[in-house]
Design a protein around this motif. Structure first.
Motif, PDB file in Angstrom:
ATOM      1  N   GLY A  22       0.840  -1.184   0.000  1.00 36.91           N
ATOM      2  CA  GLY A  22       0.000   0.000   0.000  1.00 36.91           C
ATOM      3  C   GLY A  22       0.882   1.243   0.000  1.00 36.91           C
ATOM      4  O   GLY A  22       1.850   1.321   0.762  1.00 36.91           O
ATOM      5  N   GLU A  23       0.561   2.202  -0.836  1.00 32.33           N
ATOM      6  CA  GLU A  23       1.385   3.408  -0.960  1.00 32.33           C
ATOM      7  C   GLU A  23       1.573   4.109   0.380  1.00 32.33           C
ATOM      8  O   GLU A  23       2.652   4.657   0.661  1.00 32.33           O
ATOM      9  N   LEU A  24       0.550   4.101   1.231  1.00 29.95           N
ATOM     10  CA  LEU A  24       0.566   4.871   2.474  1.00 29.95           C
ATOM     11  C   LEU A  24       0.697   3.977   3.705  1.00 29.95           C
ATOM     12  O   LEU A  24       0.286   4.371   4.802  1.00 29.95           O
ATOM     13  N   ASP A  25       1.290   2.818   3.533  1.00 32.46           N
ATOM     14  CA  ASP A  25       1.456   1.859   4.637  1.00 32.46           C
ATOM     15  C   ASP A  25       2.325   2.474   5.734  1.00 32.46           C
ATOM     16  O   ASP A  25       3.477   2.821   5.505  1.00 32.46           O
ATOM     17  N   GLN A  26       1.771   2.572   6.946  1.00 32.93           N
ATOM     18  CA  GLN A  26       2.521   3.077   8.092  1.00 32.93           C
ATOM     19  C   GLN A  26       3.104   1.953   8.941  1.00 32.93           C
ATOM     20  O   GLN A  26       3.914   2.212   9.826  1.00 32.93           O
ATOM     21  N   VAL A  27       2.679   0.729   8.693  1.00 35.29           N
ATOM     22  CA  VAL A  27       3.170  -0.406   9.477  1.00 35.29           C
ATOM     23  C   VAL A  27       4.477  -0.928   8.893  1.00 35.29           C
ATOM     24  O   VAL A  27       5.459  -1.146   9.611  1.00 35.29           O
ATOM     25  N   VAL A  28       4.482  -1.157   7.584  1.00 37.07           N
ATOM     26  CA  VAL A  28       5.692  -1.588   6.877  1.00 37.07           C
ATOM     27  C   VAL A  28       5.904  -0.603   5.728  1.00 37.07           C
ATOM     28  O   VAL A  28       5.245  -0.700   4.698  1.00 37.07           O
ATOM     29  N   PRO A  29       6.793   0.372   5.885  1.00 39.44           N
ATOM     30  CA  PRO A  29       6.964   1.412   4.867  1.00 39.44           C
ATOM     31  C   PRO A  29       7.312   0.842   3.497  1.00 39.44           C
ATOM     32  O   PRO A  29       7.896  -0.244   3.382  1.00 39.44           O
ATOM     33  N   ARG A  30       6.966   1.598   2.472  1.00 42.30           N
ATOM     34  CA  ARG A  30       7.195   1.175   1.097  1.00 42.30           C
ATOM     35  C   ARG A  30       8.661   0.806   0.854  1.00 42.30           C
ATOM     36  O   ARG A  30       8.945  -0.195   0.184  1.00 42.30           O
ATOM     37  N   LYS A  31       9.601   1.576   1.377  1.00 39.09           N
ATOM     38  CA  LYS A  31      11.016   1.284   1.132  1.00 39.09           C
ATOM     39  C   LYS A  31      11.407  -0.083   1.662  1.00 39.09           C
ATOM     40  O   LYS A  31      12.229  -0.777   1.060  1.00 39.09           O
ATOM     41  N   ARG A  32      10.829  -0.482   2.793  1.00 43.32           N
ATOM     42  CA  ARG A  32      11.138  -1.807   3.347  1.00 43.32           C
ATOM     43  C   ARG A  32      10.601  -2.899   2.423  1.00 43.32           C
ATOM     44  O   ARG A  32      11.245  -3.938   2.230  1.00 43.32           O
ATOM     45  N   GLN A  33       9.443  -2.664   1.836  1.00 45.48           N
ATOM     46  CA  GLN A  33       8.861  -3.660   0.940  1.00 45.48           C
ATOM     47  C   GLN A  33       9.583  -3.696  -0.413  1.00 45.48           C
ATOM     48  O   GLN A  33       9.714  -4.759  -1.026  1.00 45.48           O
ATOM     49  N   GLU A  34      10.064  -2.553  -0.870  1.00 43.08           N
ATOM     50  CA  GLU A  34      10.881  -2.535  -2.085  1.00 43.08           C
ATOM     51  C   GLU A  34      12.183  -3.306  -1.852  1.00 43.08           C
ATOM     52  O   GLU A  34      12.655  -4.035  -2.745  1.00 43.08           O
TER      53      GLU A  34
END
Length: 236
Positions: free
Chosen positions: A180-192
């Motif tokens: 999710g673009e606005l994920d506050q639990v697992v930020p986008r950079k961590r998922q990238e």
């Protein structure tokens, strides 16, 4: 033969969190929901799921469910045909992250579970928008049904979880990292970063939504999963 899709929920979530997505996916293949509140450690949860899963299956995990999915893959890579990881953090807790869980567990244990939910847990799950309150109410209903004891066990399991970076490099199955673009639990950079460690993984972002993508954007989630399920299996 069409493979079964095994769905793993996030912390304090049950099958209702996957309801819309699983209903649509089940039109074309068997779908199995597996709980992640049956043990005190991620390893115990993975063992329990493996004991009841088909010989080979597709595996989708959200949040904490994604962490359990990675442990399942680490233990039985030949049984997992496909792997989507949704809002998943592949790293272990830092010392600060582990410490931050302690007051939440203490508060829940001392009778302030609903306060912890409304103040510390649920607001981070959903992005702002017209349906936010409805989504928060849905999440609260599932969390309260599972209760403070499950919350404490799941927090402790996440606090003790292993780092999966080495496992990620061994994944050759079709893998989707959905964020999710606005994920506050697992930020986008961590998922990238997660996607970068998996050979040939596809990274997809759903715009305008937070961590609970199945609730906030079920159509986008279904579309992404359908595309992933149609990918040819990698020959190994």
């Amino acid at each position: 033969m069409i493979e079964t899709l095994v769905l793993l929920p996030d912390m304090l979530s049950d099958a209702r969190g996957w309801a819309t997505v699983s209903t649509v996916i089940s039109y074309g293949r068997p779908v199995m929901f597996a709980p992640i509140w049956t043990g005190d450690r991620i390893e115990e949860m993975a063992s329990s799921i493996l004991s009841g899963a088909p010989a080979k299956f597709a595996l989708a995990g959200h949040g904490m469910g994604g962490v359990v999915a990675l442990e399942i893959f680490r233990r039985a890579p030949d049984r997992v045909n496909r792997l989507p990881l949704i809002g998943t953090n592949p790293l272990s807790d830092t010392p600060q992250e582990a410490a931050d869980r302690e007051p939440l567990m203490v508060a829940a244990r001392s009778g302030r579970f609903e306060e912890v939910l409304s103040r510390d847990v649920l607001p981070r799950q959903v992005a702002a928008g017209p349906e936010r309150n409805a989504h928060l109410a849905h999440l609260a209903e599932m969390a309260q049904a599972l209760g403070a004891d499950v919350f404490e066990r799941q927090q402790r399991a996440m606090q003790r979880r292993r780092d999966h970076q080495a496992s990620l490099r061994r994944i050759t199955q079709p893998t989707l990292v959905l964020a999710g673009e606005l994920d506050q639990v697992v930020p986008r950079k961590r998922q990238e970063f997660l996607a970068e460690l998996i050979p040939y993984a596809a990274f997809q972002m759903l715009e305008g939504v937070g961590h609970s993508v199945m609730l906030e954007d079920p159509e986008g989630t279904i579309s992404a999963l359908h595309a992933w399920l149609r990918q040819p299996l990698v020959l190994r």
